[in-house]
Design a protein around this motif. Structure first.
Motif, PDB file in Angstrom:
ATOM      1  N   TYR A 142      -2.616  -3.113   3.170  1.00  0.00           N
ATOM      2  CA  TYR A 142      -4.270  -3.034   3.197  1.00  0.00           C
ATOM      3  C   TYR A 142      -4.735  -4.176   3.240  1.00  0.00           C
ATOM      4  O   TYR A 142      -4.313  -5.386   2.845  1.00  0.00           O
ATOM      5  CB  TYR A 142      -4.453  -2.759   1.616  1.00  0.00           C
TER       6      TYR A 142
ATOM      7  N   LYS B 209       0.834  -1.086  -0.318  1.00  0.00           N
ATOM      8  CA  LYS B 209      -0.029  -0.089   0.075  1.00  0.00           C
ATOM      9  C   LYS B 209       0.966   1.178   0.069  1.00  0.00           C
ATOM     10  O   LYS B 209       1.664   1.481   0.930  1.00  0.00           O
ATOM     11  CB  LYS B 209      -0.984   0.093   1.219  1.00  0.00           C
TER      12      LYS B 209
ATOM     13  N   PRO C 138      -4.596   3.230  -2.691  1.00  0.00           N
ATOM     14  CA  PRO C 138      -5.867   2.708  -2.402  1.00  0.00           C
ATOM     15  C   PRO C 138      -6.854   3.646  -2.811  1.00  0.00           C
ATOM     16  O   PRO C 138      -7.954   3.300  -3.492  1.00  0.00           O
ATOM     17  CB  PRO C 138      -6.161   2.541  -0.836  1.00  0.00           C
TER      18      PRO C 138
ATOM     19  N   VAL D  87      -3.621  -4.135  -2.105  1.00  0.00           N
ATOM     20  CA  VAL D  87      -5.032  -3.460  -2.241  1.00  0.00           C
ATOM     21  C   VAL D  87      -5.846  -4.190  -3.489  1.00  0.00           C
ATOM     22  O   VAL D  87      -6.862  -4.081  -3.478  1.00  0.00           O
ATOM     23  CB  VAL D  87      -4.547  -2.134  -2.818  1.00  0.00           C
TER      24      VAL D  87
ATOM     25  N   THR E 266       0.197  -0.183  -4.819  1.00  0.00           N
ATOM     26  CA  THR E 266      -0.994   0.670  -5.075  1.00  0.00           C
ATOM     27  C   THR E 266      -1.567   1.966  -4.235  1.00  0.00           C
ATOM     28  O   THR E 266      -1.515   1.488  -2.866  1.00  0.00           O
ATOM     29  CB  THR E 266      -2.226  -0.270  -5.364  1.00  0.00           C
TER      30      THR E 266
ATOM     31  N   SER F  44      -8.801  -6.332   4.287  1.00  0.00           N
ATOM     32  CA  SER F  44     -10.389  -6.051   4.317  1.00  0.00           C
ATOM     33  C   SER F  44     -10.922  -6.601   5.785  1.00  0.00           C
ATOM     34  O   SER F  44     -10.700  -7.791   5.873  1.00  0.00           O
ATOM     35  CB  SER F  44     -10.805  -6.967   3.173  1.00  0.00           C
TER      36      SER F  44
ATOM     37  N   SER G  86      -8.884   4.711   5.282  1.00  0.00           N
ATOM     38  CA  SER G  86     -10.023   3.582   5.184  1.00  0.00           C
ATOM     39  C   SER G  86     -10.978   3.790   4.380  1.00  0.00           C
ATOM     40  O   SER G  86     -11.269   5.070   4.134  1.00  0.00           O
ATOM     41  CB  SER G  86     -10.469   3.010   6.638  1.00  0.00           C
ATOM     42  N   TYR G  87     -11.710   2.933   3.776  1.00  0.00           N
ATOM     43  CA  TYR G  87     -12.828   3.150   2.504  1.00  0.00           C
ATOM     44  C   TYR G  87     -13.945   2.281   2.824  1.00  0.00           C
ATOM     45  O   TYR G  87     -13.833   0.954   3.120  1.00  0.00           O
ATOM     46  CB  TYR G  87     -12.124   3.024   1.218  1.00  0.00           C
TER      47      TYR G  87
ATOM     48  N   GLY H  72      -6.453   0.501   5.531  1.00  0.00           N
ATOM     49  CA  GLY H  72      -4.767   0.698   5.259  1.00  0.00           C
ATOM     50  C   GLY H  72      -4.335   1.041   6.685  1.00  0.00           C
ATOM     51  O   GLY H  72      -4.771   1.766   7.130  1.00  0.00           O
TER      52      GLY H  72
ATOM     53  N   GLY I  28     -12.346  -1.393   3.536  1.00  0.00           N
ATOM     54  CA  GLY I  28     -10.989  -1.505   3.280  1.00  0.00           C
ATOM     55  C   GLY I  28     -10.012  -0.703   4.108  1.00  0.00           C
ATOM     56  O   GLY I  28     -10.412   0.348   4.582  1.00  0.00           O
TER      57      GLY I  28
END
Length: 253
Positions: free
Chosen positions: A186, A9, A107, A58, A105, A188, A220-221, A156, A154
């Motif tokens: 990253y 990440k 995110p 990711v 990557t 989940s 975070s997402y 991080g 998600g």
């Protein structure tokens, strides 16, 4: 198997995602997440998806999240290392023949790609998310709310060496003062059990303490997947139509 796995990440970019989860939650209708919950039971086997040899965490996370959404909404997607590498190459320019291109990557950029293009599964089918929102780093309650509403989050983190040791020993990720940061990772989040978040990384589920999230989480997402939603909204009243309209107005999304 004990060992040192790959991270991948890139550093968090504050403000990269303008839309925040709290803007779109209809708070009077929000349920209180129960002490334990999760929709990971239908997944018989999480996969490594290349993250033992390349820094595609990711991408592996995106596929893990899509596995969960589709397993609950219809039929679980097929995944493979080849599919993960194809997505990694498409999003970052990674060339399997040139190890120097294995640079990890962003995110936020991956989230944008997932909304506009979609990741491909092992059969080459694209799976798009409808929208994505940033969470407040380290905010445990906000992460629990997002996880309860949308099935997966998600996460991080700035990854300490102690966490690799804990993973190999089968111990929960927890704070070890002074442990060296090895890079960004990253993962989940898919459930809440025994007072800890359950995350998926390197092909398996693993517990993570709230203290670890508060200490190391840098981005975070929350993702809204049409393959998980019903009639355009979450059961708790998440307004998909308004969010999509707002996303269209954000040129950097």
């Amino acid at each position: 198997m004990p060992g040192t796995f790959k991270l991948g990440k890139l550093p968090a970019v504050p403000g990269a995602v303008k839309l925040k989860l709290s803007t779109y939650l209809e708070k009077p209708q929000l349920p209180t997440p129960p002490p334990e919950f999760g929709h990971d039971a239908p997944i018989a086997q999480w996969e490594m998806l290349g993250n033992d040899t390349v820094g595609d965490c990711v991408i592996a996370g995106a596929l893990h999240e899509t596995m969960l959404w589709t397993a609950n909404g219809s039929t679980e997607i097929p995944v493979s290392t080849d599919a993960a590498i194809k997505n990694y190459s498409a999003i970052t320019g990674y060339n399997p023949n040139d190890p120097t291109t294995d640079q990890g990557t962003d995110p936020a950029k991956a989230a944008s790609y997932r909304r506009k293009t979609g990741i491909v599964d092992a059969n080459g089918k694209h799976h798009k998310i409808g929208a994505y929102l940033a969470l407040t780093p380290g905010d445990v309650q906000e992460h629990l709310t997002a996880l309860y509403l949308f099935g997966a989050v998600g996460v991080g983190v700035e990854f300490p060496q102690s966490a690799m040791d804990q993973f190999n020993a089968g111990q929960p990720w927890d704070v070890v003062p002074g442990s060296k940061i090895e890079g960004g990772h990253y993962i989940s989040a898919v459930a809440r059990r025994n007072g800890m978040l359950v995350i998926v990384t390197w092909g398996k589920e693993h517990p993570m303490t709230d203290a670890f999230l508060q200490k190391y989480n840098d981005e975070s997402y929350a993702y809204i997947s049409p393959e998980y939603l019903k009639s355009g909204k979450s059961p708790e009243g998440f307004n998909m139509a308004q969010l999509k309209a707002d996303l269209a107005a954000v040129t950097t999304a």
